[in-house]
Design a protein around this motif. Sequence first.
Motif, PDB file in Angstrom:
ATOM      1  N   LEU A  77     -27.002 -13.317 -37.498  1.00  7.74           N
ATOM      2  CA  LEU A  77     -26.123 -12.212 -36.977  1.00  7.74           C
ATOM      3  C   LEU A  77     -25.865 -12.439 -35.670  1.00  7.74           C
ATOM      4  N   LEU A  78     -26.786 -12.836 -34.721  1.00 10.40           N
ATOM      5  CA  LEU A  78     -26.418 -13.071 -33.439  1.00 10.40           C
ATOM      6  C   LEU A  78     -25.260 -14.128 -33.100  1.00 10.40           C
ATOM      7  N   VAL A  79     -25.353 -15.127 -33.785  1.00 11.91           N
ATOM      8  CA  VAL A  79     -24.385 -16.515 -33.928  1.00 11.91           C
ATOM      9  C   VAL A  79     -22.875 -15.932 -34.063  1.00 11.91           C
ATOM     10  N   LEU A  80     -23.014 -15.019 -35.265  1.00 15.78           N
ATOM     11  CA  LEU A  80     -21.779 -14.431 -35.955  1.00 15.78           C
ATOM     12  C   LEU A  80     -21.223 -13.346 -34.713  1.00 15.78           C
ATOM     13  N   PHE A  81     -22.141 -12.663 -34.125  1.00 14.93           N
ATOM     14  CA  PHE A  81     -21.778 -11.776 -33.179  1.00 14.93           C
ATOM     15  C   PHE A  81     -20.881 -12.431 -31.986  1.00 14.93           C
ATOM     16  N   PHE A  82     -21.555 -13.676 -31.365  1.00 15.45           N
ATOM     17  CA  PHE A  82     -20.989 -14.304 -30.503  1.00 15.45           C
ATOM     18  C   PHE A  82     -19.658 -14.828 -30.777  1.00 15.45           C
ATOM     19  N   LEU A  83     -19.614 -15.398 -31.996  1.00 12.00           N
ATOM     20  CA  LEU A  83     -18.357 -16.096 -32.620  1.00 12.00           C
ATOM     21  C   LEU A  83     -17.318 -15.165 -32.530  1.00 12.00           C
ATOM     22  N   MET A  84     -17.621 -13.954 -33.135  1.00 11.15           N
ATOM     23  CA  MET A  84     -16.594 -12.967 -33.214  1.00 11.15           C
ATOM     24  C   MET A  84     -16.200 -12.178 -31.850  1.00 11.15           C
ATOM     25  N   ASN A  85     -17.114 -11.976 -31.371  1.00  4.34           N
ATOM     26  CA  ASN A  85     -17.049 -11.464 -29.935  1.00  4.34           C
ATOM     27  C   ASN A  85     -15.812 -12.225 -29.161  1.00  4.34           C
ATOM     28  N   LEU A 125     -10.682 -22.470 -26.487  1.00  2.00           N
ATOM     29  CA  LEU A 125     -11.547 -22.771 -25.408  1.00  2.00           C
ATOM     30  C   LEU A 125     -12.428 -21.371 -25.355  1.00  2.00           C
ATOM     31  N   TYR A 126     -11.943 -20.055 -25.713  1.00  2.00           N
ATOM     32  CA  TYR A 126     -12.701 -19.182 -25.711  1.00  2.00           C
ATOM     33  C   TYR A 126     -13.924 -19.214 -26.892  1.00  2.00           C
ATOM     34  N   LEU A 127     -13.584 -19.560 -27.877  1.00  2.78           N
ATOM     35  CA  LEU A 127     -14.393 -19.850 -29.063  1.00  2.78           C
ATOM     36  C   LEU A 127     -15.444 -20.802 -28.551  1.00  2.78           C
ATOM     37  N   ILE A 128     -15.203 -21.882 -27.948  1.00  4.96           N
ATOM     38  CA  ILE A 128     -16.300 -22.909 -27.555  1.00  4.96           C
ATOM     39  C   ILE A 128     -16.972 -22.574 -26.647  1.00  4.96           C
ATOM     40  N   PHE A 129     -16.439 -22.014 -25.519  1.00  8.03           N
ATOM     41  CA  PHE A 129     -17.410 -21.455 -24.284  1.00  8.03           C
ATOM     42  C   PHE A 129     -18.156 -20.297 -24.590  1.00  8.03           C
ATOM     43  N   LEU A 130     -17.592 -19.236 -25.135  1.00  7.59           N
ATOM     44  CA  LEU A 130     -18.110 -18.230 -25.180  1.00  7.59           C
ATOM     45  C   LEU A 130     -18.775 -18.138 -26.650  1.00  7.59           C
ATOM     46  N   GLY A 131     -18.436 -18.691 -27.544  1.00  9.76           N
ATOM     47  CA  GLY A 131     -19.186 -18.588 -28.908  1.00  9.76           C
ATOM     48  C   GLY A 131     -19.865 -19.586 -29.227  1.00  9.76           C
ATOM     49  N   VAL A 132     -19.426 -20.743 -29.288  1.00  6.01           N
ATOM     50  CA  VAL A 132     -20.169 -21.882 -30.075  1.00  6.01           C
ATOM     51  C   VAL A 132     -21.467 -22.400 -28.938  1.00  6.01           C
TER      52      VAL A 132
END
Length: 510
Positions: A77-85, A125-132
Motif C-alpha cells: 500500500l505504501l508503494v501504491l500511495f507513492f506511485l499514485m501520489n 520524471l515525476y513518476l520515477i523520482f517521486l514514485g519509483v
Amino acid sequence: MFTLKNNFKILSFVLIISCLNFLFFHIPFFNFVFENINYKSFSGVFVIASLVVLMIVLNAFVFFLLLYLSQRIGKFLLVLFFLMNAIAVYFVATYGIIVDESMIGNVFNTNYDESSSYFSYKMVLYLIFLGVLPSYFILRSKVERVSFKRFSILSSLTLLFAFVLVFVNASNWLWIDKNSKRLGGLAMPWSYVVNTSLFYIHESKKNEKEILLPDAKIMDNEKAVVVLVIGESARRQNFSLYGYSKNTNPLLSKTQNLFHFDANSSATYTTAGVKSILDHKETGDLYEILPNYLYRNDVEVIWRTSNWGEPPVHIKNYQDRAYLQTNCKEEYCNYDEVLLYGLKEQILASKKNKILIILHTSTSHGPSYNKKYPSQFEHFKPVCESVELSNCSQSELINAYDNTIVYTDYILHKTIEALQELDSYKSTLLFVSDHGESLGEKNLYMHGIPMSIAPKEQYEIPFIVWLPEDSSKKIKKFDMLSQYHVFHSVLNFLNIESPIYNEEMNIFKE
C-alpha cells in the motif's frame, strides 16, 4: 546494486516515510495555505506549524498501523500511495486541479483517447523520482516488528497528541472548515483515497433504477426536429457572439434568426453538466433523462457522440465515433464533423414525425486543443502544442482554444444548413455547453474545480438557439438561462404534453 544493510525500527521507518510523503507531495497544499492565511501573524504561524506536525504524525500513525497489521500488505500500500501520489501531484502542479470527488469522477469517466493525450515526459520524471525511487527504498527496507503492547502505547500517545493539537487550534476551526474541501483535495494520499470511496458510494446510488417520469403525449402530427448540440468545455467569453474581440464566430455571426443567451452550468465537469442539460429539474435523484423519456413516448431519438460521460442512455440509435467512422472516409471523419455524416439522410429515413437529435461533441476538451480541429481552422497563431499547458504562453494557449471555437462555429453552421434543407420539417437548433474552461487565469487550467470556489471561466457558458426565418415559433426574452431550460424547451417545440412540463423553463413562444 544499492542495498540497505541496517534494519529500521518501525517508528523510525514510518516517520521517514511520512516525512518523504510530506516533502514530495505537499507543496501545492502549503502554497494554498500560504495564499489564504496571514502567515506573518502568530495565529497564522501556529496554524501552519500545526498542519505540518499533524500531517506528518497522522500519516506516520496510519503507516504504522498498516505495517503492524501486515508488513507485506503495508509495504504494498505504501508503494501504491507513492506511485499514485506522484501522478496526482503532477496533475495538481501542472493543471491546478483539486483531487476531490468530482475530479475522481472525471478520472473514471476518461477513455483511452483522452487519458493518452495527457502523457508527457515530465509526468514520467515525476513518476520515477517521486514514485519509483521511494518505492524501491520501501521494498528494500527491513522493518523490525513491534509487540502489541508497544503498538498500543505508541498508538494511544499519537492519537492523544493529535487530539490535543486539534483542540488547541479550536479558534482556527472555522478557517479550516471553510477551506476543508480545497485542503482535503490537496492532501496526499487521502485526497484520492477518501474521494474514490465517496465516488463509488454515490455511484452505487446512481445505479439504482431510474425514476420514470409521468407519461407524455404527442399533441399533433406535424413533422418537427430538434437538434441539441452539447458543447464540451466551451466557455462563453471566447465566443465573438458575446462580444469577444477575436472573430471566433465568423459564420454564426452572419446567420439570420440566431439568438444567444447568457447561461451558467450547474457543474464544472462533464458527467454532471451533461446530466443537467438532460434533466427536467435540479435534483440529486436519478430521474428519467430527456432522450430516454422521449424515446419511451414514441419520439425518434438519435444520439451521436464523440465524447463520453453521459448518464445511461436507453434508446435504439446510440451512435459513437467508432460507429460513425465505419463508412466515413473523409478527412473530417477524424474530427467532430463526423457527427454530421449522413445525418440529414437519417432524419429523412425516419418513420416518425417527432425527432430529437443529440450531438455530444468533444471539440474544446483539453489539454490538446490544437488536435481538436482540422488544420484549415487554425485561424489564430501561434498555438500551444504541449499537454503541459503551463509551458505555453497564455496567448498560445488561448489561440489554440479559440481555434476550437472557430471549429465549433463551423459545425453549428453546417448543422443549420442541413436543417434548412429539410423543407417538410419544423426545425430548431440548441447549443449548450456542459461547462466552461480555465486557460491559465489564476494559474488554473481546464475544469473540474468545485462549484463553491470555481472561477467564472469554468461555469459561464453559451446558450445559442437557431430558428428558421419562417418559423411560427419566437424566442422569449431572458436575462439568464440554465441548463435545465433545455428539457422543457424541447417538449414545447415538439408539442409534447407532459405533467412535468414547466412553461417558465421554456424559451419558445408562438
